[in-house]
Design a protein around this motif. Structure first.
Motif, PDB file in Angstrom:
ATOM      1  N   UNK A 196      -4.605  13.313  15.374  1.00 11.39           N
ATOM      2  CA  UNK A 196      -5.776  12.630  14.830  1.00 11.39           C
ATOM      3  C   UNK A 196      -7.015  13.246  15.444  1.00 11.39           C
ATOM      4  N   UNK A 197      -8.044  13.410  14.652  1.00 14.50           N
ATOM      5  CA  UNK A 197      -9.369  13.772  15.126  1.00 14.50           C
ATOM      6  C   UNK A 197     -10.342  13.248  14.079  1.00 14.50           C
ATOM      7  N   UNK A 198     -11.626  13.233  14.356  1.00 12.55           N
ATOM      8  CA  UNK A 198     -12.566  12.681  13.387  1.00 12.55           C
ATOM      9  C   UNK A 198     -12.434  13.363  12.022  1.00 12.55           C
ATOM     10  N   UNK A 199     -12.088  12.568  11.001  1.00 12.23           N
ATOM     11  CA  UNK A 199     -11.961  13.085   9.641  1.00 12.23           C
ATOM     12  C   UNK A 199     -10.696  13.874   9.373  1.00 12.23           C
ATOM     13  N   UNK A 200      -9.721  13.807  10.270  1.00 15.27           N
ATOM     14  CA  UNK A 200      -8.498  14.607  10.139  1.00 15.27           C
ATOM     15  C   UNK A 200      -7.303  13.812  10.661  1.00 15.27           C
ATOM     16  N   UNK A 241      -1.118   7.285   3.641  1.00 15.95           N
ATOM     17  CA  UNK A 241      -1.251   6.907   5.054  1.00 15.95           C
ATOM     18  C   UNK A 241      -2.083   7.933   5.816  1.00 15.95           C
ATOM     19  N   UNK A 242      -1.847   9.220   5.560  1.00 19.68           N
ATOM     20  CA  UNK A 242      -2.660  10.259   6.210  1.00 19.68           C
ATOM     21  C   UNK A 242      -4.129  10.095   5.823  1.00 19.68           C
ATOM     22  N   UNK A 243      -4.373   9.833   4.553  1.00 19.77           N
ATOM     23  CA  UNK A 243      -5.722   9.573   4.041  1.00 19.77           C
ATOM     24  C   UNK A 243      -6.350   8.406   4.807  1.00 19.77           C
ATOM     25  N   UNK A 244      -5.617   7.320   4.964  1.00 21.84           N
ATOM     26  CA  UNK A 244      -6.148   6.135   5.644  1.00 21.84           C
ATOM     27  C   UNK A 244      -6.531   6.433   7.090  1.00 21.84           C
ATOM     28  N   UNK A 294     -11.395  13.195   0.458  1.00 21.30           N
ATOM     29  CA  UNK A 294     -10.381  13.713   1.373  1.00 21.30           C
ATOM     30  C   UNK A 294      -9.305  14.431   0.573  1.00 21.30           C
ATOM     31  N   UNK A 295      -8.896  15.581   1.067  1.00 22.91           N
ATOM     32  CA  UNK A 295      -7.779  16.319   0.480  1.00 22.91           C
ATOM     33  C   UNK A 295      -6.594  16.249   1.426  1.00 22.91           C
ATOM     34  N   UNK A 326      -0.096  17.741  -3.675  1.00 26.06           N
ATOM     35  CA  UNK A 326      -1.531  17.752  -3.366  1.00 26.06           C
ATOM     36  C   UNK A 326      -2.086  16.387  -3.755  1.00 26.06           C
ATOM     37  N   UNK A 327      -2.816  15.776  -2.847  1.00 27.57           N
ATOM     38  CA  UNK A 327      -3.351  14.430  -3.027  1.00 27.57           C
ATOM     39  C   UNK A 327      -4.847  14.501  -2.761  1.00 27.57           C
ATOM     40  N   UNK A 328      -5.627  13.848  -3.585  1.00 29.18           N
ATOM     41  CA  UNK A 328      -7.064  13.716  -3.316  1.00 29.18           C
ATOM     42  C   UNK A 328      -7.403  12.242  -3.319  1.00 29.18           C
ATOM     43  N   UNK A 329      -8.113  11.823  -2.275  1.00 30.11           N
ATOM     44  CA  UNK A 329      -8.507  10.433  -2.157  1.00 30.11           C
ATOM     45  C   UNK A 329     -10.010  10.298  -2.034  1.00 30.11           C
TER      46      UNK A 329
END
Length: 162
Positions: free
Chosen positions: A41-45, A74-77, A122-123, A136-139
């Motif tokens: 985890x890091x800011x925005x990642x 979940x990764x997006x969240x 977010x990609x 490939x997911x885009x949120x």
């Protein structure tokens, strides 16, 4: 939950992202029940992984798309909440590119593309253990009221230990 800290003395934003992810994971029974684990985890990642179990297979004996979507979501969240602002999905889409099978280890990597006002993009890529692109997911995120950690908790993170 695993956490890889790339920085021996993390900056305040990194410490905040790590603390937020710990709190979220404690409260995220859906992610935990599916065996999804947080790697980084890091800011925005965020990078999370999941082992495909027999119980996740559909009638074609491949991983049901809903489980792949959930891993990516979940990764997006975790990525969009890493700034300690309550953030929810406003929209999400996924392209399934290859099947995943029982025993595969799927890794979802979420990367913030932009934040403008209350919204973000977010990609997320989902790959198997051989690096093959599965989806490939885009949120699109939307920031709502509130935070994951209280002001007192954030202050404690920012205060050097004596």
């Amino acid at each position: 939950m695993n956490k890889i800290n790339r920085d021996p003395l993390p900056n305040p934003a990194q410490r905040l992202a790590e603390a937020v992810s710990r709190r979220m994971y404690e409260q995220d029974s859906a992610t935990r029940e599916l065996g999804i684990e947080l790697d980084t985890i890091s800011p925005g990642y965020a990078r999370l992984h999941m082992q495909v179990r027999e119980s996740m297979l559909n009638g074609h004996r491949t991983c049901h798309g809903g489980f792949i979507f959930t891993l990516a979501d979940s990764a997006f969240a975790y990525a969009c909440n890493s700034h300690n602002q309550n953030t929810v999905a406003a929209r999400a889409s996924i392209d399934f590119l290859a099947p995943a099978r029982a025993g595969d280890r799927l890794t979802a990597v979420a990367e913030e593309r932009t934040i403008a006002g209350r919204t973000g993009v977010y990609d997320i890529t989902v790959r198997d253990q051989q690096g093959r692109l599965i989806a490939l997911f885009r949120g699109n995120s939307y920031r709502i009221q509130g935070t994951i950690l209280s002001e007192d908790e954030v202050h404690k993170l920012q205060t050097p230990e004596s």
